[in-house]
Design an enzyme around this catalytic site. Structure first.
Site, PDB file in Angstrom:
ATOM      1  N   CYS A 134       0.859  -1.181   0.000  1.00 25.33           N
ATOM      2  CA  CYS A 134       0.000   0.000   0.000  1.00 25.33           C
ATOM      3  C   CYS A 134       0.892   1.226   0.000  1.00 25.33           C
ATOM      4  O   CYS A 134       2.109   1.120   0.112  1.00 25.33           O
ATOM      5  CB  CYS A 134      -0.913   0.004   1.218  1.00 25.33           C
ATOM      6  SG  CYS A 134      -2.271   1.203   1.068  1.00 25.33           S
ATOM      7  N   CYS A 136      -0.175   4.323   1.776  1.00 21.82           N
ATOM      8  CA  CYS A 136      -0.559   5.361   2.745  1.00 21.82           C
ATOM      9  C   CYS A 136       0.518   5.666   3.773  1.00 21.82           C
ATOM     10  O   CYS A 136       0.615   6.783   4.259  1.00 21.82           O
ATOM     11  CB  CYS A 136      -1.880   5.005   3.421  1.00 21.82           C
ATOM     12  SG  CYS A 136      -1.848   3.457   4.318  1.00 21.82           S
ATOM     13  N   CYS A 144      -3.894   6.231  -0.091  1.00 20.17           N
ATOM     14  CA  CYS A 144      -3.337   4.930  -0.499  1.00 20.17           C
ATOM     15  C   CYS A 144      -2.919   4.894  -1.961  1.00 20.17           C
ATOM     16  O   CYS A 144      -2.737   3.818  -2.528  1.00 20.17           O
ATOM     17  CB  CYS A 144      -4.353   3.824  -0.206  1.00 20.17           C
ATOM     18  SG  CYS A 144      -4.802   3.754   1.537  1.00 20.17           S
ATOM     19  N   LYS A 210     -12.263  -4.926   1.926  1.00 22.90           N
ATOM     20  CA  LYS A 210     -11.748  -4.060   2.987  1.00 22.90           C
ATOM     21  C   LYS A 210     -12.681  -2.866   3.105  1.00 22.90           C
ATOM     22  O   LYS A 210     -12.896  -2.129   2.141  1.00 22.90           O
ATOM     23  CB  LYS A 210     -10.331  -3.616   2.632  1.00 22.90           C
ATOM     24  CG  LYS A 210      -9.741  -2.648   3.647  1.00 22.90           C
ATOM     25  CD  LYS A 210      -8.293  -2.327   3.312  1.00 22.90           C
ATOM     26  CE  LYS A 210      -7.735  -1.292   4.259  1.00 22.90           C
ATOM     27  NZ  LYS A 210      -6.345  -0.927   3.936  1.00 22.90           N
ATOM     28  N   ARG A 232     -11.168   7.673   3.199  1.00 28.64           N
ATOM     29  CA  ARG A 232     -10.847   6.638   2.214  1.00 28.64           C
ATOM     30  C   ARG A 232     -12.108   6.028   1.572  1.00 28.64           C
ATOM     31  O   ARG A 232     -12.068   4.939   1.015  1.00 28.64           O
ATOM     32  CB  ARG A 232     -10.052   5.511   2.885  1.00 28.64           C
ATOM     33  CG  ARG A 232      -8.785   5.942   3.604  1.00 28.64           C
ATOM     34  CD  ARG A 232      -7.750   4.834   3.592  1.00 28.64           C
ATOM     35  NE  ARG A 232      -6.689   4.947   4.576  1.00 28.64           N
ATOM     36  CZ  ARG A 232      -5.716   5.863   4.542  1.00 28.64           C
ATOM     37  NH1 ARG A 232      -5.688   6.772   3.601  1.00 28.64           N
ATOM     38  NH2 ARG A 232      -4.774   5.862   5.485  1.00 28.64           N
ATOM     39  N   GLU A 248     -16.411  -7.830  -5.110  1.00 32.05           N
ATOM     40  CA  GLU A 248     -14.983  -7.482  -4.997  1.00 32.05           C
ATOM     41  C   GLU A 248     -14.129  -8.751  -4.960  1.00 32.05           C
ATOM     42  O   GLU A 248     -13.079  -8.824  -5.599  1.00 32.05           O
ATOM     43  CB  GLU A 248     -14.741  -6.687  -3.697  1.00 32.05           C
ATOM     44  CG  GLU A 248     -15.033  -5.206  -3.806  1.00 32.05           C
ATOM     45  CD  GLU A 248     -13.888  -4.441  -4.461  1.00 32.05           C
ATOM     46  OE1 GLU A 248     -12.918  -5.073  -4.921  1.00 32.05           O
ATOM     47  OE2 GLU A 248     -13.961  -3.200  -4.515  1.00 32.05           O
ATOM     48  N   LYS A 263     -11.836  -7.675   6.034  1.00 33.35           N
ATOM     49  CA  LYS A 263     -11.239  -6.769   7.017  1.00 33.35           C
ATOM     50  C   LYS A 263     -12.154  -5.583   7.231  1.00 33.35           C
ATOM     51  O   LYS A 263     -12.588  -5.001   6.243  1.00 33.35           O
ATOM     52  CB  LYS A 263      -9.880  -6.309   6.486  1.00 33.35           C
ATOM     53  CG  LYS A 263      -9.190  -5.289   7.346  1.00 33.35           C
ATOM     54  CD  LYS A 263      -7.976  -4.734   6.659  1.00 33.35           C
ATOM     55  CE  LYS A 263      -7.399  -3.634   7.514  1.00 33.35           C
ATOM     56  NZ  LYS A 263      -6.322  -2.940   6.875  1.00 33.35           N
ATOM     57  N   SER A 289      -6.687  -3.147  14.390  1.00 31.92           N
ATOM     58  CA  SER A 289      -6.152  -2.414  15.538  1.00 31.92           C
ATOM     59  C   SER A 289      -7.225  -1.950  16.528  1.00 31.92           C
ATOM     60  O   SER A 289      -7.054  -2.096  17.735  1.00 31.92           O
ATOM     61  CB  SER A 289      -5.343  -1.218  15.044  1.00 31.92           C
ATOM     62  OG  SER A 289      -6.136  -0.365  14.235  1.00 31.92           O
ATOM     63  N   TYR A 328      -3.245  -8.820  16.411  1.00 33.29           N
ATOM     64  CA  TYR A 328      -2.231  -8.293  17.338  1.00 33.29           C
ATOM     65  C   TYR A 328      -2.191  -9.115  18.619  1.00 33.29           C
ATOM     66  O   TYR A 328      -1.292  -8.933  19.441  1.00 33.29           O
ATOM     67  CB  TYR A 328      -2.535  -6.819  17.650  1.00 33.29           C
ATOM     68  CG  TYR A 328      -2.560  -5.970  16.386  1.00 33.29           C
ATOM     69  CD1 TYR A 328      -1.385  -5.464  15.853  1.00 33.29           C
ATOM     70  CD2 TYR A 328      -3.757  -5.742  15.693  1.00 33.29           C
ATOM     71  CE1 TYR A 328      -1.396  -4.734  14.669  1.00 33.29           C
ATOM     72  CE2 TYR A 328      -3.781  -5.005  14.516  1.00 33.29           C
ATOM     73  CZ  TYR A 328      -2.585  -4.515  14.008  1.00 33.29           C
ATOM     74  OH  TYR A 328      -2.607  -3.801  12.831  1.00 33.29           O
TER      75      TYR A 328
HETATM   76  C1  PBG Z   1      -3.381   0.185   4.616  1.00 38.10           C
HETATM   77  C2  PBG Z   1      -3.721  -0.627   5.804  1.00 38.10           C
HETATM   78  C3  PBG Z   1      -4.446  -0.225   6.911  1.00 38.10           C
HETATM   79  C4  PBG Z   1      -4.528  -1.325   7.770  1.00 38.10           C
HETATM   80  C5  PBG Z   1      -3.832  -2.344   7.173  1.00 38.10           C
HETATM   81  N1  PBG Z   1      -3.351  -1.915   5.939  1.00 38.10           N
HETATM   82  C6  PBG Z   1      -4.974   1.095   7.288  1.00 38.10           C
HETATM   83  C7  PBG Z   1      -5.979   1.799   6.487  1.00 38.10           C
HETATM   84  O1  PBG Z   1      -6.549   1.286   5.533  1.00 38.10           O
HETATM   85  O2  PBG Z   1      -6.182   2.960   6.832  1.00 38.10           O
HETATM   86  C8  PBG Z   1      -5.255  -1.305   9.075  1.00 38.10           C
HETATM   87  C9  PBG Z   1      -4.920  -2.399   9.997  1.00 38.10           C
HETATM   88  C10 PBG Z   1      -5.419  -2.210  11.378  1.00 38.10           C
HETATM   89  O3  PBG Z   1      -6.229  -1.319  11.699  1.00 38.10           O
HETATM   90  O4  PBG Z   1      -4.992  -2.999  12.218  1.00 38.10           O
HETATM   91  N2  PBG Z   1      -2.028   0.199   4.339  1.00 38.10           N
END
Ligand code: PBG
Length: 341
Positions: A134, A136, A144, A210, A232, A248, A263, A289, A328
């Site tokens: 990615c 970003c 991104c 996603k 986004r 998708e 995700k 996260s 995590y």
């Molecule tokens: C984009 C990416 C993101 C996450 C994984 N790959 C962030 C986003 O789309 O803003 C998020 C993972 C997480 O929240 O643990 N590179």
């Protein structure tokens, strides 16, 4: 209190009285024998944040227990621990020193992820190393992809860059590349890029569905990747949709994805289930996260039993149909699993 009707004839009542699901829950041994779903460390993938520099090990404020590491002995120690816990793999995210409009550090041969992957592979040749593809974390605007003069993300220019990033990660020694930018045709572009660079055996794990989710908040702090303007929503999916996830995913499968993904995980268990029912490729789910931070915060306050919650969460994701879980909590879970096996 109502009195139970006396059973006159055990034979005529057998249909009702014989159904006692509690029979199989009487002891830990019975419960274990009939447990339908399991989560093993080999099913888990731990995200790793690498930051350019030396001797760095800094805790991420919003993610207690998760650190940014420099690609040196700090990273090496972490890799040895992950390997000894039997965790299936890691997914690497980078924090570069320099950001620019084109995210050039993402495909620099000496970029932080490329350095980290080489170091990881020297430390452990077995551990599966996945690289997030990615832009970003590498663009100065935090989106991104590449922007046009009107500040919109340009799909078809971006996918050329994504292919370049993937090839650079493959050159560094990655085992799997995982595009997460949600650009149309990114899997096709990456597949073509890899194949023409001689990496036709490199698997692609696509972040196929996603969502534009607030659950990524702590990650954006961890990776310094929040967009400097806007959001986004023009590339990530609307949380109200599930049929779109199937569309998708279908596109990514047609373009050659080897592993598909949903995700985030917890608010999207129905999506995991729907994707599982429709496709036969290995399915990953990303326990993101925000899902981690909410549990940690409540546990630190003594409001919940963290271990039981984590067990329940990971099992729910497997039950919904995920084969692998990016989480995590991977180390915490694997440590406990190891102690009880
Ligand atoms: C984009 C990416 C993101 C996450 C994984 N790959 C962030 C986003 O789309 O803003 C998020 C993972 C997480 O929240 O643990 N590179």
């Amino acid at each position: 209190m109502a009195t139970l009707t006396k059973i006159e004839s055990p034979i005529t009542n057998v249909g009702i009285d014989s159904k006692r699901p509690r029979r199989l829950r009487q002891s830990a041994a019975l419960r274990s024998l009939f447990s339908e779903t399991n989560v093993e460390p080999r099913n888990l993938v731990l995200p790793i944040f690498v930051r350019e520099g030396n001797q760095i090990k800094e805790q991420i404020d919003s993610m207690p227990g998760i650190f940014r590491l420099s690609p040196d002995e700090n990273l090496e120690r972490e890799i040895l621990e992950i390997q000894s816990l039997g965790i299936g793999g890691i997914i690497v995210f980078g924090l570069p020193k320099i950001k620019d409009p084109f995210g050039s550090e993402a495909y620099n041969v000496n970029g932080v992820v490329q350095q980290a992957v080489r170091r990881i592979k020297q430390t452990s040749s077995e551990l599966v190393v996945i690289c997030d593809v990615c832009m970003c974390e590498y663009t100065d605007h935090g989106h991104c992809g590449i922007l046009n003069p009107r500040g919109q993300v340009e799909n078809d220019r971006t996918i050329e860059f994504l292919a370049r990033i993937a090839v650079s990660q493959a050159n560094a020694g990655a085992d799997i590349v995982a595009p997460s930018a949600m650009m149309d045709n990114q899997v096709l572009a990456i597949r073509q890029g890899l194949d023409s660079a001689g990496f036709e055996s490199m698997p692609i794990m696509s972040y196929s569905s996603k969502y534009a989710s607030a659950f990524y908040g702590p990650f954006r702090e961890a990776a310094g990747s929040a967009p400097s303007f806007g959001d986004r929503k023009t590339y990530q999916m609307d949380p109200s949709n599930v049929r779109e996830a199937l569309r998708e995913t279908r596109i990514d499968v047609e373009q050659g994805a080897d592993v598909i993904m949903v995700k985030p995980a917890l608010s999207y268990l129905d999506v995991i289930k729907a994707v599982r029912a429709e496709f036969d490729l290995p399915l990953a789910a990303y326990n993101v996260s925000g899902e981690y931070s909410m549990i940690k915060a409540a546990a630190i306050n003594g409001w919940i039993d963290e271990e039981r919650i984590v067990d329940e969460v990971l099992h729910s994701i497997r039950r919904a149909g995920a084969d692998i879980i990016i989480s995590y909590f991977a180390k915490d879970y694997a440590r406990r699993w190891k102690n009880s096996h």
